[in-house]
Design an enzyme around this catalytic site. Sequence first.
Site, PDB file in Angstrom:
ATOM      1  N   VAL A 107       0.874  -1.355  -0.004  1.00  0.00           N
ATOM      2  CA  VAL A 107       0.056  -0.056   0.198  1.00  0.00           C
ATOM      3  C   VAL A 107       0.999   1.123   0.017  1.00  0.00           C
ATOM      4  O   VAL A 107       0.651   2.187  -0.821  1.00  0.00           O
ATOM      5  CB  VAL A 107      -0.967  -0.026   1.282  1.00  0.00           C
ATOM      6  CG1 VAL A 107      -1.800   1.410   1.126  1.00  0.00           C
ATOM      7  CG2 VAL A 107      -1.947  -1.177   1.255  1.00  0.00           C
ATOM      8  N   CYS A 108       1.746   1.218   0.489  1.00  0.00           N
ATOM      9  CA  CYS A 108       2.911   2.395   0.663  1.00  0.00           C
ATOM     10  C   CYS A 108       3.413   2.674  -0.386  1.00  0.00           C
ATOM     11  O   CYS A 108       3.621   3.797  -1.159  1.00  0.00           O
ATOM     12  CB  CYS A 108       3.715   2.229   1.960  1.00  0.00           C
ATOM     13  SG  CYS A 108       3.289   1.917   3.368  1.00  0.00           S
ATOM     14  N   ASP A 109       3.963   1.651  -1.139  1.00  0.00           N
ATOM     15  CA  ASP A 109       4.427   1.544  -2.583  1.00  0.00           C
ATOM     16  C   ASP A 109       3.432   2.168  -3.280  1.00  0.00           C
ATOM     17  O   ASP A 109       3.666   3.437  -4.184  1.00  0.00           O
ATOM     18  CB  ASP A 109       4.787   0.167  -3.038  1.00  0.00           C
ATOM     19  CG  ASP A 109       5.355  -0.076  -4.439  1.00  0.00           C
ATOM     20  OD1 ASP A 109       6.438  -0.090  -4.525  1.00  0.00           O
ATOM     21  OD2 ASP A 109       4.570   0.291  -5.416  1.00  0.00           O
TER      22      ASP A 109
END
Length: 166
Positions: A59-61
């Site tokens: 999700v951060c990516d």
Amino acid sequence: MASITFKGNPVTLLGTEVKVGDKAPDFTVLANDLSPVTLESSKGKVRLISVVPSVDTGVCDAQTRRFNEEAANLDNVQILTVSVDLPFAQKRWCAAAGIENVQTVSDHRDLSFGEAYGVAIKELRLLARAVFVVDSTDTVTYVEYVSEATNHPNYEAAVEAAKAAK
């Protein structure tokens, strides 16, 4: 304070919750070359500050890539992605992901940003997922503390807030 969970488990956030209309708190984080970055570093610009637990997760990516793409449509907006990843890891990740429009900065040393914006997760020493927009006069114009750290933020609302900020 915002009620946040990480993988369904409640976590404790350190610091002070930031609200729309607040004067943006100052902070000191590290750029990928270990130089200090503060709120003052981008004075006079609108700042979209994307906060992620770690750029090395799905999700951060995706969040960082999405704001990197959105940057092309934003004039006079500095996009920062803040995490506690080491600056060296952020630099490696950005190179591999082709990130050129977002500046990744590390809060690993002091949790200066995390505590100033109320996103430091006490139990994990990570940052909770959040998005802030700070206008050119250092006033907070948009805040989203994502209630579950593994969920995506509202990208459209954040981008619209950045476009609307002066």
